[in-house]
Every structure is written in C-alpha cells, then in structure tokens.
Design a protein around this motif. Sequence first.
Motif, PDB file in Angstrom:
ATOM      1  N   VAL A 269       0.896  -1.161   0.000  1.00  0.00           N
ATOM      2  CA  VAL A 269       0.000   0.000   0.000  1.00  0.00           C
ATOM      3  C   VAL A 269       0.936   1.212   0.000  1.00  0.00           C
ATOM      4  CG1 VAL A 269      -1.939   1.132   1.135  1.00  0.00           C
ATOM      5  CG2 VAL A 269      -1.624  -1.316   1.433  1.00  0.00           C
ATOM      6  N   VAL A 270       1.214   1.722  -1.196  1.00  0.00           N
ATOM      7  CA  VAL A 270       2.338   2.636  -1.375  1.00  0.00           C
ATOM      8  C   VAL A 270       1.860   3.973  -1.965  1.00  0.00           C
ATOM      9  CG1 VAL A 270       4.574   2.944  -2.524  1.00  0.00           C
ATOM     10  CG2 VAL A 270       3.853   0.654  -1.806  1.00  0.00           C
ATOM     11  N   GLY A 271       2.162   5.052  -1.303  1.00  0.00           N
ATOM     12  CA  GLY A 271       1.876   6.372  -1.849  1.00  0.00           C
ATOM     13  C   GLY A 271       2.785   6.619  -3.039  1.00  0.00           C
ATOM     14  N   VAL A 272       2.187   7.029  -4.155  1.00  0.00           N
ATOM     15  CA  VAL A 272       3.011   7.291  -5.344  1.00  0.00           C
ATOM     16  C   VAL A 272       2.735   8.694  -5.890  1.00  0.00           C
ATOM     17  CG1 VAL A 272       3.322   4.879  -6.014  1.00  0.00           C
ATOM     18  CG2 VAL A 272       1.350   6.135  -6.889  1.00  0.00           C
ATOM     19  N   SER A 273       3.769   9.263  -6.502  1.00  0.00           N
ATOM     20  CA  SER A 273       3.711  10.623  -7.046  1.00  0.00           C
ATOM     21  C   SER A 273       3.794  10.531  -8.553  1.00  0.00           C
ATOM     22  CB  SER A 273       4.897  11.431  -6.519  1.00  0.00           C
ATOM     23  OG  SER A 273       4.924  11.397  -5.103  1.00  0.00           O
ATOM     24  N   MET A 274       2.727  10.941  -9.223  1.00  0.00           N
ATOM     25  CA  MET A 274       2.749  10.916 -10.680  1.00  0.00           C
ATOM     26  C   MET A 274       3.149  12.326 -11.139  1.00  0.00           C
ATOM     27  SD  MET A 274       1.962   7.757 -10.771  1.00  0.00           S
ATOM     28  CE  MET A 274       2.017   7.442 -12.531  1.00  0.00           C
ATOM     29  N   TYR A 275       4.347  12.407 -11.678  1.00  0.00           N
ATOM     30  CA  TYR A 275       4.987  13.666 -12.067  1.00  0.00           C
ATOM     31  C   TYR A 275       4.050  14.496 -12.956  1.00  0.00           C
ATOM     32  CZ  TYR A 275       9.221  16.290 -13.620  1.00  0.00           C
ATOM     33  OH  TYR A 275      10.185  17.230 -13.873  1.00  0.00           O
ATOM     34  N   GLY A 276       3.794  15.722 -12.544  1.00  0.00           N
ATOM     35  CA  GLY A 276       2.950  16.605 -13.341  1.00  0.00           C
ATOM     36  C   GLY A 276       1.474  16.253 -13.283  1.00  0.00           C
TER      37      GLY A 276
ATOM     38  N   THR B  86       8.994  -0.547  -6.600  1.00  0.00           N
ATOM     39  CA  THR B  86       7.958  -1.573  -6.737  1.00  0.00           C
ATOM     40  C   THR B  86       8.121  -2.366  -8.036  1.00  0.00           C
ATOM     41  OG1 THR B  86       6.399  -0.128  -7.884  1.00  0.00           O
ATOM     42  CG2 THR B  86       6.320  -0.100  -5.476  1.00  0.00           C
ATOM     43  N   GLU B  87       9.169  -2.055  -8.786  1.00  0.00           N
ATOM     44  CA  GLU B  87       9.432  -2.726 -10.067  1.00  0.00           C
ATOM     45  C   GLU B  87       8.263  -2.599 -11.032  1.00  0.00           C
ATOM     46  OE1 GLU B  87      12.145  -6.156 -10.138  1.00  0.00           O
ATOM     47  OE2 GLU B  87      11.422  -6.529  -8.110  1.00  0.00           O
ATOM     48  N   CYS B  88       7.717  -1.382 -11.143  1.00  0.00           N
ATOM     49  CA  CYS B  88       6.619  -1.193 -12.091  1.00  0.00           C
ATOM     50  C   CYS B  88       7.156  -1.042 -13.505  1.00  0.00           C
ATOM     51  CB  CYS B  88       5.748  -0.007 -11.701  1.00  0.00           C
ATOM     52  SG  CYS B  88       6.529   1.617 -11.757  1.00  0.00           S
ATOM     53  N   GLY B  89       8.204  -0.240 -13.671  1.00  0.00           N
ATOM     54  CA  GLY B  89       8.773  -0.032 -15.004  1.00  0.00           C
ATOM     55  C   GLY B  89       8.518   1.350 -15.579  1.00  0.00           C
ATOM     56  N   ALA B  90       7.911   2.236 -14.776  1.00  0.00           N
ATOM     57  CA  ALA B  90       7.601   3.587 -15.268  1.00  0.00           C
ATOM     58  C   ALA B  90       8.855   4.357 -15.676  1.00  0.00           C
ATOM     59  CB  ALA B  90       6.818   4.365 -14.205  1.00  0.00           C
ATOM     60  N   CYS B  91      10.011   3.966 -15.140  1.00  0.00           N
ATOM     61  CA  CYS B  91      11.262   4.687 -15.386  1.00  0.00           C
ATOM     62  C   CYS B  91      11.955   4.277 -16.676  1.00  0.00           C
ATOM     63  CB  CYS B  91      12.222   4.408 -14.226  1.00  0.00           C
ATOM     64  SG  CYS B  91      12.496   2.636 -13.932  1.00  0.00           S
ATOM     65  N   VAL B  92      11.593   3.123 -17.205  1.00  0.00           N
ATOM     66  CA  VAL B  92      12.458   2.464 -18.182  1.00  0.00           C
ATOM     67  C   VAL B  92      12.635   3.261 -19.477  1.00  0.00           C
ATOM     68  CG1 VAL B  92      12.576   0.435 -19.666  1.00  0.00           C
ATOM     69  CG2 VAL B  92      12.189   0.172 -17.233  1.00  0.00           C
ATOM     70  N   ASN B  93      11.527   3.802 -19.996  1.00  0.00           N
ATOM     71  CA  ASN B  93      11.661   4.507 -21.287  1.00  0.00           C
ATOM     72  C   ASN B  93      12.319   5.868 -21.172  1.00  0.00           C
ATOM     73  OD1 ASN B  93      10.721   2.721 -23.224  1.00  0.00           O
ATOM     74  ND2 ASN B  93       8.648   3.001 -22.442  1.00  0.00           N
ATOM     75  N   ILE B  94      12.285   6.434 -19.981  1.00  0.00           N
ATOM     76  CA  ILE B  94      12.837   7.773 -19.817  1.00  0.00           C
ATOM     77  C   ILE B  94      14.372   7.706 -19.720  1.00  0.00           C
ATOM     78  CG2 ILE B  94      12.987   8.149 -17.311  1.00  0.00           C
ATOM     79  CD1 ILE B  94      10.762  10.276 -19.504  1.00  0.00           C
ATOM     80  N   CYS B  95      14.888   6.523 -19.417  1.00  0.00           N
ATOM     81  CA  CYS B  95      16.332   6.371 -19.201  1.00  0.00           C
ATOM     82  C   CYS B  95      17.049   6.338 -20.544  1.00  0.00           C
ATOM     83  CB  CYS B  95      16.610   5.082 -18.427  1.00  0.00           C
ATOM     84  SG  CYS B  95      18.367   4.777 -18.184  1.00  0.00           S
ATOM     85  N   CYS B 119      21.757  11.529 -15.201  1.00  0.00           N
ATOM     86  CA  CYS B 119      21.025  12.614 -15.865  1.00  0.00           C
ATOM     87  C   CYS B 119      19.817  13.034 -15.036  1.00  0.00           C
ATOM     88  CB  CYS B 119      20.585  12.195 -17.267  1.00  0.00           C
ATOM     89  SG  CYS B 119      19.285  10.947 -17.295  1.00  0.00           S
ATOM     90  N   GLU B 120      19.417  12.205 -14.087  1.00  0.00           N
ATOM     91  CA  GLU B 120      18.338  12.498 -13.127  1.00  0.00           C
ATOM     92  C   GLU B 120      16.940  12.402 -13.714  1.00  0.00           C
ATOM     93  OE1 GLU B 120      18.937  16.203 -11.025  1.00  0.00           O
ATOM     94  OE2 GLU B 120      21.085  16.045 -11.394  1.00  0.00           O
ATOM     95  N   LEU B 121      16.801  12.045 -14.973  1.00  0.00           N
ATOM     96  CA  LEU B 121      15.459  12.023 -15.570  1.00  0.00           C
ATOM     97  C   LEU B 121      14.520  11.060 -14.849  1.00  0.00           C
ATOM     98  CD1 LEU B 121      16.272  12.160 -19.391  1.00  0.00           C
ATOM     99  CD2 LEU B 121      15.256  13.961 -17.987  1.00  0.00           C
ATOM    100  N   CYS B 122      15.075   9.974 -14.308  1.00  0.00           N
ATOM    101  CA  CYS B 122      14.233   8.972 -13.655  1.00  0.00           C
ATOM    102  C   CYS B 122      13.732   9.434 -12.291  1.00  0.00           C
ATOM    103  CB  CYS B 122      15.000   7.664 -13.493  1.00  0.00           C
ATOM    104  SG  CYS B 122      16.543   7.848 -12.562  1.00  0.00           S
ATOM    105  N   VAL B 123      14.406  10.427 -11.706  1.00  0.00           N
ATOM    106  CA  VAL B 123      14.120  10.775 -10.301  1.00  0.00           C
ATOM    107  C   VAL B 123      12.673  11.235 -10.095  1.00  0.00           C
ATOM    108  CG1 VAL B 123      14.763  12.287  -8.373  1.00  0.00           C
ATOM    109  CG2 VAL B 123      16.540  11.178  -9.749  1.00  0.00           C
ATOM    110  N   PRO B 124      12.198  12.243 -10.840  1.00  0.00           N
ATOM    111  CA  PRO B 124      10.804  12.643 -10.622  1.00  0.00           C
ATOM    112  C   PRO B 124       9.788  11.713 -11.276  1.00  0.00           C
ATOM    113  CG  PRO B 124      11.785  14.029 -12.313  1.00  0.00           C
ATOM    114  CD  PRO B 124      12.884  13.130 -11.802  1.00  0.00           C
ATOM    115  N   VAL B 125      10.234  10.907 -12.229  1.00  0.00           N
ATOM    116  CA  VAL B 125       9.321  10.042 -12.976  1.00  0.00           C
ATOM    117  C   VAL B 125       8.944   8.790 -12.178  1.00  0.00           C
ATOM    118  CG1 VAL B 125       9.324   8.469 -14.966  1.00  0.00           C
ATOM    119  CG2 VAL B 125       9.946  10.863 -15.256  1.00  0.00           C
TER     120      VAL B 125
END
Lengths: 405, 135
Positions: A269-276, B86-95, B119-125
């Motif tokens: 149960v994890v709080g997540v931040s969707m950028y923008g 959580t190993e979702c994969g949201a970061c993968v394409n931005i890298c 490059c830090e692109l993954c940090v906020p994503v």
Amino acid sequence: MPKTYADINAKIQAGKAVVVTAEEMIGIVEEDGAAKAAERVDVVTTGTFAPMCSSGAMLNTGHTTPRMRFTKVWLNEVPAYAGLAAVDFYIGATELPENDPRNRNHPGLFSYGGAHVIEDLIAGRDVRMVAEAYPTDCYPRQDLETLINIGDLNQAYLLNPRNAYQNYGVAVNLNEDRDIYTYMGVVQADLGSASFCSAGQLSPMLNDPYYRTIGIGTRLYLGGGVGYVYFQGTQHNPTEARAENGVPMGGAGTIGVVGDMNQMRSDLVVGVSMYGYGVSLALGLGIPIPILDEDMARYTAVKDEDIVAPVLDYSREYPYREGGPLGHVSYAQLKSGHIEVRGRKVPTTPLSSYVRAQAIAEELKEWIQAGEFLLSQPAELLPSADSGQGFKSLNERPFNNGGVV
Amino acid sequence: MADRRIVMHFPPTMIDEPIISGLVKTYDLGFNILRASITPQQEGVMVLVLEGTEDALDAALRDAQEKGVRIEPLEMEIVRDEDKCTECGACVNICPTEALAIDLQTRHVTFDPDKCIACELCVPVCPPRAMQIAL
C-alpha cells in the motif's frame, strides 16, 4: 460435475484443495483441456499491483476530552473529509496539502498526499493530526493538535470505491513536440512511449470476465491483508465491448473494496507521485476464483495474447473526448517492450508491477493451501454483460434564471 | 592514462566557442559527452568524461577555467532505494542509457549503476520515488 463453494471450502479446510495461480492455470488447461482442469483445480489465484486513485481510508480516533465534533481535519497537512459523525473522517488517496504548489511550476512533483498518509499509517509511523470544530453543547471543544498512530485508532480501514479495473486503455502521445504528464505517467512526445496499466493474464477481473464468482462479499487479498468486495465499483461498466472469449476490450468492470489497514503492509500500500499529475495509491490486490465448472477453468486460463486493450491518444483524444482508439494491442505485445501504432514502433511503459502481481497471487495461493483463507460466496453478483448497465457521461444542464430552479 | 568525470558550466557568452574541440586537440585528450544542455542566452551545462595523462588533464582544465568555464567534479550518482522500488517499469523509457531496463522474461526491473550517467530524468518520474540523488 460442477462444484459448490461449500465443496471447495471443505477441501481447503481438509488441506486437499488444488490451488494454482492464473499463470499456472494457462499451462494446465492447454495440456489437459478445460474439462479435466475443472475437475482437478479448485481455486485459481490472481493478483495485481498498480496505482488505484479511487482509494482512501476511513478512520476513527475515539473521542477527545472534552468532546469535539471534527468539522475539518488535516493529517500531515493533507485535508481529510470530516462531514460525518463526531470523530469519523475519511482521507482520500489523491488529496494534496493545501500549500502544495500543484502544477504552478509545471510539471509539479506531488511528493506527498493522502496516499502517503495512508502508507505512513500502515507503516506504523506517527501522523500529525490537526482538527477544527465549532462548539455545541454536546461537543464543546474547538481545536485539536495531536500525533496519531494506527495502533491507537478504533478503526482504520481502506474503503476504495473503484479498484481492480478490468482492463484499461493504453496511453500514447500524438503531440509531436511535448511530453505529457498524466495519471499514466510521462508519455513521451510523438509516439515516444505507450503506458499500460494491467497485470493482463494475472489480473483479477480478467480471469472472471462475466463476474460469475465476484460480487458483494467476495473475500480477497488487499494490501497484504484480507478484504472484501462491498459493492460494484464506481464506473462499473459491464457492457463494454467484448472479444469472442468474453474479455472486455477496454476498461469495464470495477469493484469497491474494504479491508482492515491493521493487517496491511506498507510495501503493498504505497503512496506514489505521478509527475505533473498528482498523488495516487499503488495497491496490491488479489482475488481467488473458484473453479466451479469447465467455463471457469477456461476463463481463468486466459493469456496475454488473448487480452486486448485500446490505444488512446492522451494529448488530445482522451482529454477532449475527440475521436476514438488508434487501434487495439494485446498484453503479449505490450509486454514484449514495443507495440506498433500508425506503423511506428513505440516502446511500452508499464505502470503495473507484474512481479508484485505474481507475488500476490503466490501468497494468496499459500494462504488457501494452508487453510487460512476460505472462499466466500457472494451475497449478490456484480451486474454483468446482460444487465444493460452502461457508463454514462455527465449531461451538463446549465442553470437558468441565475440558478433559481 | 587517467579519466575525469566532470561537469562544465559555460557562461552564455561562450556557448558558441569550440572549447571542447580546442582542449581535445591541444592536450591530446579523449572525451565522452554524457549529457549536454546548451540553450541560447543561457548557461550551457555539459557532463563529460575526459581521458588523457594526469598532466594534460590538469593543464586542460586550468586552461578552460581561465577561459571562463566553471568546472566541478561529477560526484553525484543515482541510487535506487530497493525498499521503495515496486518494479513497475515507469522509469524504463525515460532512461537514455538503458541503465534501467525490464527483463522481458522475469519482468524484473533492473538498474545498472555502471550505465547510469546521472542525468536524473528517472528521479521525478519514479512513482514511489525510489530513484534518488546521492552526493
């Protein structure tokens, strides 16, 4: 011979139930056929772990001295809804602190919100609570500032109006110049990426496409603890177009679920931040599906190749409701790393953690095998494809006469 | 031969001067640009690895600084908080370097720090903000 819930539960209690995950069921039905598989397998477990925005927590702190009827409540500066009886309040997953800059400096970071409060509570961390009230004879107190902890609360339960979406659209961006920031993550410009968010063949409601076993009272796995379906989810849309195998070709069924947060784990149960975009709650959920008959064996053997999702342009089509899908792709294609849209190869971005979904289906299987988790027969099934229930849009009716009705 | 991972900041007046190629020729250096961001009227930033002898590197960096380039060592790195991921994969394409990738067989999301250029692109994503800047 069809099985009943009682038959299956008796086998679970005797430690003799055959329980497999929805992934394992694919091979079993391919090898033995649906009829034999239905005789052999009693329960198929499913799982999903993904952001589910329509989630929140119902909390009760117990009464203060003197008594107070909260009218406004903040938890770690995030507003909660207190328009209920005295010390009941509800914190929604997507709520933000009032001083959060939102998207004023676009794209906003959305580092903390209601979902993070929920995660903090489940992790056993203290949360700062501030409350205001107007005084009454029975509830004279007007202000409160205190730390609270889940262990001190009377009730703390997730009460999520829409979870476990049965299938979902794939987000792409046709804008040639600009990345877009959505609840489907960052979608890169000019068909630069395609976001998807379903566990596909492991996803709970894709394994029971007509909700033959899912309804009010279905016991399920929620955030590491036990939960229940309390009603159809908001936007439950059983009449979405279906493929020949009965599986909806876009977002369709949903469930409202409830579960005791004291049993839950903060890694599920994890709080997540969707950028923008904002804050959401990533949640682990799994439903055990009783293999009552051959049809249920066939349904639970559904595989990624056989589940398709619509590809939607989130730069224009989705927000402004213009045009339709750019096509359909299967979860097998989505999970291969690339899909094809308008003749172009587009890399895919998952938002749903498949490894977590597998772990949930596996853990639920172990609970059932150990006799710790029995299946519940729904008090009422969810409205299905024959219900005629659709998905309405808001018909806006402007006020006339300056709002005087 | 040695290498230096550095961040070069170019003032707006210098961004059209061929600084790097000058240094490379004069001091016989090798270079690998990890990241560059140069926009008109603004400061330019370049993250790069320079290779050469210690003496040549010292001299080249001194030369660049005298020309007005501000130089900092690249000490920042990106780390993954394994408890948060959580190993979702949201970061993968931005890298941009495939330091973040999905194993298509196991569906695990992997992070290879050796491929990371910070490059830090993954940090906020990253939805649970598991990708963090470590100084």
